[in-house]
Design a protein around this motif. Structure first.
Motif, PDB file in Angstrom:
ATOM      1  N   TYR A  73      42.898  35.781  37.759  1.00  0.00           N
ATOM      2  CA  TYR A  73      41.610  36.411  37.474  1.00  0.00           C
ATOM      3  C   TYR A  73      40.657  36.285  38.657  1.00  0.00           C
ATOM      4  CZ  TYR A  73      42.602  37.597  32.621  1.00  0.00           C
ATOM      5  OH  TYR A  73      43.127  38.168  31.495  1.00  0.00           O
ATOM      6  N   GLU A  74      40.618  35.115  39.290  1.00  0.00           N
ATOM      7  CA  GLU A  74      39.748  34.938  40.456  1.00  0.00           C
ATOM      8  C   GLU A  74      40.186  35.844  41.602  1.00  0.00           C
ATOM      9  OE1 GLU A  74      39.105  31.641  37.839  1.00  0.00           O
ATOM     10  OE2 GLU A  74      40.994  32.144  38.823  1.00  0.00           O
ATOM     11  N   MET A  75      41.486  35.910  41.848  1.00  0.00           N
ATOM     12  CA  MET A  75      41.957  36.725  42.962  1.00  0.00           C
ATOM     13  C   MET A  75      41.722  38.209  42.684  1.00  0.00           C
ATOM     14  SD  MET A  75      42.458  34.343  44.989  1.00  0.00           S
ATOM     15  CE  MET A  75      42.944  35.257  46.438  1.00  0.00           C
ATOM     16  N   LYS A  79      39.299  40.631  45.012  1.00  0.00           N
ATOM     17  CA  LYS A  79      39.717  41.957  45.479  1.00  0.00           C
ATOM     18  C   LYS A  79      38.743  43.037  44.996  1.00  0.00           C
ATOM     19  CE  LYS A  79      43.734  45.006  45.496  1.00  0.00           C
ATOM     20  NZ  LYS A  79      45.124  45.156  45.090  1.00  0.00           N
ATOM     21  N   ARG A  80      38.392  42.985  43.711  1.00  0.00           N
ATOM     22  CA  ARG A  80      37.572  44.030  43.094  1.00  0.00           C
ATOM     23  C   ARG A  80      36.107  43.973  43.527  1.00  0.00           C
ATOM     24  NH1 ARG A  80      34.893  43.782  38.290  1.00  0.00           N
ATOM     25  NH2 ARG A  80      35.854  41.791  37.800  1.00  0.00           N
ATOM     26  N   LEU A  81      35.543  42.766  43.582  1.00  0.00           N
ATOM     27  CA  LEU A  81      34.107  42.614  43.835  1.00  0.00           C
ATOM     28  C   LEU A  81      33.746  42.306  45.287  1.00  0.00           C
ATOM     29  CD1 LEU A  81      33.300  40.444  40.678  1.00  0.00           C
ATOM     30  CD2 LEU A  81      32.953  42.915  40.941  1.00  0.00           C
ATOM     31  N   PHE A  82      34.714  41.776  46.054  1.00  0.00           N
ATOM     32  CA  PHE A  82      34.421  41.349  47.422  1.00  0.00           C
ATOM     33  C   PHE A  82      35.375  41.964  48.444  1.00  0.00           C
ATOM     34  CE2 PHE A  82      32.432  38.324  44.657  1.00  0.00           C
ATOM     35  CZ  PHE A  82      31.230  38.043  45.288  1.00  0.00           C
ATOM     36  N   ASP A  83      35.993  43.083  48.072  1.00  0.00           N
ATOM     37  CA  ASP A  83      36.877  43.826  48.963  1.00  0.00           C
ATOM     38  C   ASP A  83      37.930  42.916  49.602  1.00  0.00           C
ATOM     39  OD1 ASP A  83      37.700  46.288  50.021  1.00  0.00           O
ATOM     40  OD2 ASP A  83      36.562  45.959  51.877  1.00  0.00           O
ATOM     41  N   ASN A  84      38.404  41.973  48.796  1.00  0.00           N
ATOM     42  CA  ASN A  84      39.461  41.035  49.206  1.00  0.00           C
ATOM     43  C   ASN A  84      39.024  40.097  50.328  1.00  0.00           C
ATOM     44  OD1 ASN A  84      41.880  40.328  48.084  1.00  0.00           O
ATOM     45  ND2 ASN A  84      43.112  41.418  49.589  1.00  0.00           N
ATOM     46  N   ASP A  85      37.728  39.888  50.479  1.00  0.00           N
ATOM     47  CA  ASP A  85      37.200  38.955  51.482  1.00  0.00           C
ATOM     48  C   ASP A  85      37.010  37.596  50.808  1.00  0.00           C
ATOM     49  OD1 ASP A  85      35.623  37.406  53.216  1.00  0.00           O
ATOM     50  OD2 ASP A  85      34.573  39.172  53.994  1.00  0.00           O
ATOM     51  N   GLY A  87      36.422  34.687  51.979  1.00  0.00           N
ATOM     52  CA  GLY A  87      35.283  33.925  52.491  1.00  0.00           C
ATOM     53  C   GLY A  87      33.997  34.258  51.754  1.00  0.00           C
ATOM     54  N   LYS A  88      33.737  35.533  51.561  1.00  0.00           N
ATOM     55  CA  LYS A  88      32.535  35.956  50.824  1.00  0.00           C
ATOM     56  C   LYS A  88      32.620  35.546  49.350  1.00  0.00           C
ATOM     57  CE  LYS A  88      31.253  39.856  53.725  1.00  0.00           C
ATOM     58  NZ  LYS A  88      31.144  41.319  53.812  1.00  0.00           N
ATOM     59  N   PHE A  89      33.782  35.701  48.764  1.00  0.00           N
ATOM     60  CA  PHE A  89      33.987  35.309  47.366  1.00  0.00           C
ATOM     61  C   PHE A  89      33.742  33.810  47.197  1.00  0.00           C
ATOM     62  CE2 PHE A  89      37.181  34.195  43.935  1.00  0.00           C
ATOM     63  CZ  PHE A  89      36.433  34.702  42.875  1.00  0.00           C
ATOM     64  N   ARG A  90      34.321  33.018  48.091  1.00  0.00           N
ATOM     65  CA  ARG A  90      34.158  31.560  48.056  1.00  0.00           C
ATOM     66  C   ARG A  90      32.687  31.190  48.191  1.00  0.00           C
ATOM     67  NH1 ARG A  90      33.701  27.778  52.007  1.00  0.00           N
ATOM     68  NH2 ARG A  90      34.330  25.666  51.416  1.00  0.00           N
ATOM     69  N   GLU A  91      31.987  31.794  49.148  1.00  0.00           N
ATOM     70  CA  GLU A  91      30.554  31.524  49.345  1.00  0.00           C
ATOM     71  C   GLU A  91      29.764  31.807  48.067  1.00  0.00           C
ATOM     72  OE1 GLU A  91      28.419  30.069  51.549  1.00  0.00           O
ATOM     73  OE2 GLU A  91      30.332  29.401  52.378  1.00  0.00           O
ATOM     74  N   HIS A  92      30.071  32.917  47.424  1.00  0.00           N
ATOM     75  CA  HIS A  92      29.400  33.280  46.167  1.00  0.00           C
ATOM     76  C   HIS A  92      29.609  32.192  45.112  1.00  0.00           C
ATOM     77  CE1 HIS A  92      28.030  35.652  42.757  1.00  0.00           C
ATOM     78  NE2 HIS A  92      29.208  35.470  42.187  1.00  0.00           N
ATOM     79  N   LEU A  93      30.840  31.729  44.978  1.00  0.00           N
ATOM     80  CA  LEU A  93      31.140  30.700  43.971  1.00  0.00           C
ATOM     81  C   LEU A  93      30.484  29.369  44.322  1.00  0.00           C
ATOM     82  CD1 LEU A  93      34.881  31.516  43.185  1.00  0.00           C
ATOM     83  CD2 LEU A  93      32.847  32.144  41.866  1.00  0.00           C
TER      84      LEU A  93
END
Length: 177
Positions: A73-75, A79-85, A87-93
């Motif tokens: 679900y996280e991956m 992909k869906r919300l952070f264009d598979n980036d 680093g950006k996803f991790r920063e958000h979390l």
């Protein structure tokens, strides 16, 4: 102290229904799991969540530090919300309150933590999730998902108990295919 869990799926009506969880609503499910975590742990403890967390905002309601090892679900969200980036996803979390976020797996206390039980190193004791109530123990591995542990986190003491049983006492009849 370290604790482990997976597949909380906070806020997920789909999981409530498909996993036949014994709750009247997602709010009831979420509150029960949150209460179970917060009554078992203190702020100095670390909860290793091995994927499929659900509503990420819930991290703000949890007492312990939460380290997230991403599941499917996280991956998908990455992909869906952070264009598979990642680093950006991790920063958000991290901004939401997670202590650390790992993309696929992590090792702690000599154990391998990974969401999918099928991609483990069978020579290293592994904690996994993903399969909900599908199977609690595998050769050299333990499912720490909430569905098989009464919707509570699993303490290191419990992990050591299960590890001892799985490694030293269970035989092929337990693991028959």
């Amino acid at each position: 102290m370290n604790f482990f869990t997976s597949d909380t799926h906070f806020g997920s009506e789909r999981t409530l229904s498909l996993s036949m969880r014994p709750f009247s609503s997602t709010k009831d499910m979420d509150n029960t799991i949150i209460d179970n975590i917060n009554t078992s742990m203190i702020s100095k403890d670390i909860l290793y969540h091995i994927g499929d967390f659900g509503n990420y905002e819930v991290v703000k309601e949890l007492k312990p530090k939460v380290v997230l090892i991403c599941g499917n679900y996280e991956m998908n969200d990455c992909k869906r919300l952070f264009d598979n980036d990642f680093g950006k996803f991790r920063e958000h979390l991290l901004e939401l309150g997670f202590s650390e976020v790992y993309p696929y797996n992590h090792s702690v206390d000599g154990m391998f933590l990974v969401h999918y039980p099928s991609i483990r190193d069978k020579d290293i004791f592994t904690l996994f999730g993903h399969i909900h109530r599908g199977q609690m123990v595998k050769k050299n591995a333990l499912n720490v998902g909430v569905d098989v542990h009464h919707y509570k986190p699993v303490s290191m003491k419990e992990v050591e108990f299960w590890k001892n049983a799985i490694v030293n006492f269970y035989d092929n009849d337990v693991f028959c295919e």
